[in-house]
Write a protein that holds these residues in place. Structure first.
Motif, short mmCIF file in Angstrom:
data_model
loop_
_atom_site.label_atom_id
_atom_site.label_comp_id
_atom_site.label_asym_id
_atom_site.label_seq_id
_atom_site.Cartn_x
_atom_site.Cartn_y
_atom_site.Cartn_z
N ASP A 1 0.81 -1.28 -0.14
CA ASP A 1 0.03 0.12 -0.09
C ASP A 1 0.87 1.44 -0.07
O ASP A 1 0.65 2.17 0.44
N ILE A 2 2.19 1.16 -0.43
CA ILE A 2 2.88 2.27 -0.70
C ILE A 2 3.57 2.33 -2.07
O ILE A 2 3.73 1.56 -2.73
N ARG A 3 3.53 3.57 -2.55
CA ARG A 3 4.10 3.88 -3.83
C ARG A 3 5.47 3.67 -4.09
O ARG A 3 6.52 3.84 -3.26
N VAL A 4 5.67 2.98 -5.41
CA VAL A 4 7.17 2.65 -5.57
C VAL A 4 7.78 3.96 -6.10
O VAL A 4 7.21 3.94 -7.34
N LEU A 5 8.80 4.48 -5.71
CA LEU A 5 9.41 5.67 -6.19
C LEU A 5 10.00 5.44 -7.85
O LEU A 5 10.12 6.30 -8.55
N THR A 6 10.82 4.44 -7.67
CA THR A 6 11.62 4.00 -8.97
C THR A 6 11.68 2.54 -9.05
O THR A 6 11.57 1.75 -8.02
N ASN A 7 11.88 2.09 -10.50
CA ASN A 7 11.76 0.67 -10.72
C ASN A 7 13.27 0.00 -10.44
O ASN A 7 13.26 -1.16 -10.75
N LYS A 8 14.14 0.79 -10.29
CA LYS A 8 15.86 0.50 -10.04
C LYS A 8 15.87 0.51 -8.69
O LYS A 8 15.70 1.17 -7.69
N ILE A 9 16.45 -0.79 -8.13
CA ILE A 9 16.83 -1.22 -6.68
C ILE A 9 18.55 -1.12 -6.54
O ILE A 9 19.20 -1.90 -7.39
N ASN A 10 19.05 -0.34 -5.87
CA ASN A 10 20.37 -0.44 -5.57
C ASN A 10 20.56 -1.61 -4.54
O ASN A 10 20.31 -1.30 -3.35
N SER A 11 21.08 -2.59 -5.22
CA SER A 11 21.16 -3.55 -4.07
C SER A 11 22.32 -4.40 -4.25
O SER A 11 23.01 -4.60 -5.09
N TRP A 12 22.80 -5.00 -2.99
CA TRP A 12 23.76 -6.03 -2.90
C TRP A 12 23.32 -7.33 -2.36
O TRP A 12 22.63 -7.23 -1.25
N LYS A 13 23.75 -8.55 -2.79
CA LYS A 13 23.46 -9.64 -2.01
C LYS A 13 24.64 -10.42 -1.44
O LYS A 13 25.73 -10.40 -1.85
N THR A 14 24.60 -10.78 -0.16
CA THR A 14 25.42 -11.62 0.65
C THR A 14 25.59 -13.15 0.07
O THR A 14 24.44 -13.50 -0.34
N GLU A 15 26.76 -13.87 0.62
CA GLU A 15 26.64 -15.28 0.10
C GLU A 15 25.60 -16.01 0.80
O GLU A 15 25.28 -16.86 0.31
N THR A 16 25.26 -15.40 2.08
CA THR A 16 24.17 -16.31 2.67
C THR A 16 22.67 -15.82 2.40
O THR A 16 21.97 -16.42 3.37
N GLY A 17 22.66 -15.05 1.30
CA GLY A 17 21.30 -14.63 0.84
C GLY A 17 20.46 -13.49 1.46
O GLY A 17 19.46 -13.18 1.19
#
Length: 174
Positions: A60-76
């Motif tokens: 129920d929250i507007r998504v401001l951008t379709n790009k996600i600045n993300s990093w994933k750890t080896e453990t998920g």
């Protein structure tokens, strides 16, 4: 003092007085604070229109951008850098989400508003630890408000709702 000298003095001093802007962490500093030396790889994500719609519907929250600045750890686990609106300006945030989709921790990177920066305090942010998409968080119900920072508090709470639903609908499948 002449008007011309006052203008010149104002131009000289303007960069010195950055009203309200506070930088608390760099992206690397926040990543180290939230995940220590845990290895992680950048995962650039561009949400599809269907994913944006699903996240907005679930949170129920507007998504401001379709790009996600993300990093994933080896453990998920995930490290996300994102923004929420404060009262008038954007608040830069860093979020750590466990492999189970629970908020591990979050940090305010930059706060530009002239007041309300109390939202950066670890005690207030600790209210989000362990939260996931199983409940919809609301200010003044599960999350305490800070007088004078109500809109920033509400929007960070909304951001947590959006991030946990983003994990559930998108990130957990990557």
């Amino acid at each position: 003092m002449s008007f011309r000298r006052l203008i010149l003095l104002g131009l000289i001093l303007a960069p010195v007085f950055n009203v309200g802007a506070e930088v608390f962490y760099s992206v690397d500093g926040a990543r180290h604070e939230l995940w220590g030396s845990t290895p992680m790889q950048p995962v650039p994500i561009k949400l599809t229109d269907a994913q944006v719609e699903a996240i907005e519907e679930a949170s129920d929250i507007r998504v401001l951008t379709n790009k996600i600045n993300s990093w994933k750890t080896e453990t998920g686990g995930w490290f996300i850098v994102d923004q929420v609106i404060g009262k008038h300006e954007m608040i830069d945030m860093a979020v750590a989400i466990s492999y189970e989709g629970k908020i591990k921790d979050l940090k305010v990177l930059k706060y530009v508003e002239s007041y309300g920066s109390e939202v950066k305090h670890p005690k207030w942010l600790a209210q989000f630890h362990g939260r996931d998409n199983s409940e919809y968080l609301k200010l003044d119900q599960q999350i305490d408000n800070i007088s004078g920072a109500t809109l920033s508090c509400r929007h960070i709470t909304d951001g947590v709702n959006r991030w946990t639903h983003t994990w559930n609908l998108v990130l957990r499948h990557l």
